[in-house]
Design a protein around this motif. Structure first.
Motif, mmCIF file in Angstrom:
data_model
loop_
_atom_site.group_PDB
_atom_site.id
_atom_site.type_symbol
_atom_site.label_atom_id
_atom_site.label_comp_id
_atom_site.label_asym_id
_atom_site.label_seq_id
_atom_site.Cartn_x
_atom_site.Cartn_y
_atom_site.Cartn_z
ATOM 1 N N GLU A 174 0.824 -1.062 -0.001
ATOM 2 C CA GLU A 174 -0.061 0.037 0.136
ATOM 3 C C GLU A 174 0.758 1.151 -0.012
ATOM 4 N N SER A 196 -2.888 -3.638 4.812
ATOM 5 C CA SER A 196 -4.416 -3.857 4.458
ATOM 6 C C SER A 196 -4.734 -5.074 4.053
ATOM 7 N N GLN A 198 -5.941 -6.125 1.412
ATOM 8 C CA GLN A 198 -6.079 -6.031 0.089
ATOM 9 C C GLN A 198 -6.187 -7.707 -0.576
ATOM 10 N N LYS A 201 -8.453 -9.961 0.576
ATOM 11 C CA LYS A 201 -10.144 -9.895 0.131
ATOM 12 C C LYS A 201 -10.320 -10.032 -1.409
ATOM 13 N N ARG A 220 0.749 0.528 9.295
ATOM 14 C CA ARG A 220 1.870 0.904 8.191
ATOM 15 C C ARG A 220 3.178 1.885 8.975
ATOM 16 N N GLN A 234 -9.997 0.383 9.488
ATOM 17 C CA GLN A 234 -10.922 0.691 8.161
ATOM 18 C C GLN A 234 -11.913 -0.032 8.036
ATOM 19 N N HIS A 451 -2.561 4.361 -6.754
ATOM 20 C CA HIS A 451 -3.429 3.804 -5.594
ATOM 21 C C HIS A 451 -2.742 2.590 -4.920
ATOM 22 N N ARG A 492 -10.784 -3.572 -9.659
ATOM 23 C CA ARG A 492 -9.390 -4.272 -9.772
ATOM 24 C C ARG A 492 -9.232 -4.855 -11.189
HETATM 25 N N1 ASP Z 1 -6.594 -1.302 0.188
HETATM 26 C C1 ASP Z 1 -6.813 0.136 0.116
HETATM 27 C C2 ASP Z 1 -6.252 0.833 1.121
HETATM 28 O O1 ASP Z 1 -6.257 0.220 2.264
HETATM 29 C C3 ASP Z 1 -8.260 0.195 -0.116
HETATM 30 C C4 ASP Z 1 -9.105 -0.594 -1.210
HETATM 31 O O2 ASP Z 1 -8.447 -0.457 -2.453
HETATM 32 O O3 ASP Z 1 -9.873 -0.983 -1.247
HETATM 33 O O4 ASP Z 1 -6.497 2.190 0.878
#
Ligand code: ASP
Length: 590
Positions: A174, A196, A198, A201, A220, A234, A451, A492
């Motif tokens: 990230e 995350s 990421q 998921k 982080r 989050q 991103h 994605r």
């Molecule tokens: N993984 C991303 C973040 O933590 C969020 C996402 O793209 O769903 O910023």
């Protein structure tokens, strides 16, 4: 029985009732032979009176100190006329104590348990259990709970499954540094704490789960800027068979419920949407505070033929002249000079300006033709007393400089007062969409992700990946609230070939790609459905809802800006035996 009523719930219609309460002694007063104290539990405070006629209670009251824990039996009475306290929810009544039982004493306090706390943050964090007793902090944590529950309820109703992903895992890119945990069983190897969930998921989508969420902790290891935490929470979401608008709709539904249930505010949905390119041109920032209308204008065309080199040549060679106009009657020349220094420190060459008096004043006015002055007046819709500031340069640079100025005007109370800038609405949400897919990293001399590396490019722009990668727009979206980035996510790459191509553009050779992303790339090759998601910062959302400046005030046990926890004294040294088991030798100077 410790209690049969809560302190905060006692009202005049309970007058005459016997109650048993339990809580903390909040404030104590001796009024000529009668003891008063406030008794506090999580629900609020109520006044307790101990009269000498109730000898036992009276004597017990005498021995009480602040934050002693007591149980009180007594009768609810209306307060004598004139002694009501309208500031207190229970201010119409008091409890006449017949019995006071001491449950525990309390040492001398490092600070008073009250909202206007007079202690530095280090001390507050060291004695966090006292700090959290303060009504404001209890309110923060209660609201945090309410937000989490509302989010869970909405997502559950929308068919999402709450699924936990590993904390001991592999690096997830990230863009920050990982926290590493050494493995004892496989010496020399490390787990990383997730930046995350990421990759997991996305793998849940490949697994056919279709709708996932988690109130996930993300770790982080960044140099802590003022309001960063090494671990934050989050609301993490991923969905299959969706387009951008489907993800947005879920987040809007969730926030609508949260705002209604916590603030009683009815948010209008769908939230406005703006392309990254447009938001950058109009506000010079990808997270503008749109509670204020103040927008930038493009006046490049006015200067296309201009003999004023700085403006004319910039426009003729493809650059832009951008303007920000404010009501500037109260702005002094020395303030303009200070703003110029401020903007220069952000990398601008200068801050040209015109004050629209009669006649207009400006150090650069002599370079403008009368037609250009007229053209400006018309295109900017000038009123007397306005000041226009200009940004000049290539690409987004002129807007970014004025965007910084806009932010200074809105956030520095000296200016916002003077310029008469008032929010037009209390809550301004904005979806910023179609961010660039890649950013050029001058330090690394390569393209990197804007991103995260899994964001899909816009379909029609795929061919540009080979010719002009910097121009490729992506399916990344951010949700901005009042100038704060509240959520970020994307659709994605669900096809392995496209994902590999993008990673190779970022300079990953096949081996490195496999080492870092093999887990996801393999999964994508086994029938991954189209999918996308988002993560919404829970700490930030709660802080905004509560009007708290710092997210530390909405986290039960946060770290200081140095990443330490004064309460637990983490991080701390460990004993040599533990290090030996982990095959670790320290090499720490000093
Ligand atoms: N993984 C991303 C973040 O933590 C969020 C996402 O793209 O769903 O910023």
């Amino acid at each position: 029985m410790y209690r049969d009523h809560s302190c905060g719930g006692l009202t005049a219609d309970l007058a005459g009732r016997s109650v048993i309460l339990a809580g903390w002694v909040h404030a104590k007063r001796d009024h000529g032979g009668v003891y008063f104290f406030n008794l506090r539990d999580r629900t609020g405070v109520v006044q307790v009176v101990a009269h000498p006629e109730q000898a036992e209670a009276f004597q017990a009251a005498q021995g009480l100190g602040l934050e002693f824990v007591v149980a009180v039996s007594g009768t609810v009475e209306r307060r004598p006329e004139g002694t009501e306290n309208p500031k207190l929810a229970t201010g119409a009544v008091e409890v006449r104590a017949s019995r006071i039982t001491l449950l525990n004493a309390c040492k001398a306090l490092p600070f008073m348990v009250e909202d206007d706390v007079n202690a530095n943050e280090e001390t507050r964090l060291k004695y966090r259990y006292l700090d959290l007793r303060r009504p404001r902090m209890l309110g923060n944590l209660s609201l945090r709970h309410a937000v989490s529950m509302a989010a869970r309820r909405v997502l559950d109703a929308e068919g999402f499954l709450e699924i936990e992903t590993p904390i001991l895992t592999k690096a997830t890119p990230e863009g920050a540094r990982d926290y590493l945990v050494p493995s004892r069983l496989t010496p020399g190897t490390f787990y990383a704490l997730p930046q995350s969930p990421q990759i997991f998921k996305q793998i849940l989508m490949v697994s056919g789960l279709e709708r996932y969420f988690q109130l996930a902790r993300a770790f982080r290891d960044e140099d802590l800027r003022a309001d960063r935490q090494p671990e934050h929470t989050q609301i993490d979401i991923e969905m299959s068979f969706v387009e951008e608008s489907d993800v947005h709709a879920v987040v809007e539904k969730m926030l609508k419920t949260v705002f209604r249930e916590t603030l009683g505010v009815d948010l209008a949905t769908p939230f406005p949407r703006m392309d990254y390119a447009e938001v950058m041109r109009r506000y010079g920032s990808d997270k503008p505070d749109l509670r204020y209308d103040l927008a930038l204008s493009d006046c490049s065309e006015v200067f296309r033929q201009s003999k004023f080199k700085v403006f004319g040549e910039t426009v003729r060679s493809g650059g832009r002249v951008t303007a920000l106009t404010v009501e500037g009657t109260g702005v002094t020349r020395s303030e303009i000079d200070r703003l110029t220094d401020f903007i220069k420190a952000q990398g601008a060459k200068g801050l040209p300006w015109v004050r629209w008096n009669d006649p207009p004043e400006s150090p650069i006015l002599k370079f403008f033709s009368p037609e250009e002055v007229d053209g400006l007046r018309r295109s900017l819709g000038i009123a007397k007393g306005n000041i226009t500031f200009f940004g000049v340069g290539e690409g987004y640079a002129p807007s970014v400089h004025l965007g910084t100025l806009r932010k200074e005007f809105l956030t520095n109370p000296d200016f916002s007062e003077k310029l008469g800038l008032r929010p037009a609405k209390p809550w301004a949400f904005l979806w910023v969409t179609h961010f660039p897919l890649l950013e050029w990293s001058p330090e690394e001399n390569r393209w990197t992700f804007a991103h995260n590396p899994f964001t899909a490019p816009i379909e029609g722009e795929l061919p540009k990946l080979d010719t002009d990668p910097g121009q490729v727009r992506s399916h990344q979206y951010d949700l901005v609230l009042n100038g704060v980035e509240l959520a970020s996510g994307s659709i994605r790459n669900h096809r392995g070939d496209i994902q590999r191509k993008i990673l190779s553009l970022m300079g990953y050779d096949p081996r490195e790609m496999d080492r870092q992303f093999g887990l996801l790339l393999n999964a994508l090759d086994f029938g991954a459905p189209p999918h996308g998601g988002i993560a919404l910062g829970l700490d930030r959302l709660v802080a905004i809802l509560r009007g708290e400046d710092s997210i530390r005030d909405v986290i039960a046990f946060p770290k200081t800006a140095k990443g330490t926890c004064p309460l637990s004294e983490a991080p701390s040294t460990v004993n040599p035996k533990q290090l030996k088991e982990l095959h670790i030798k320290l090499d720490v100077a000093g």
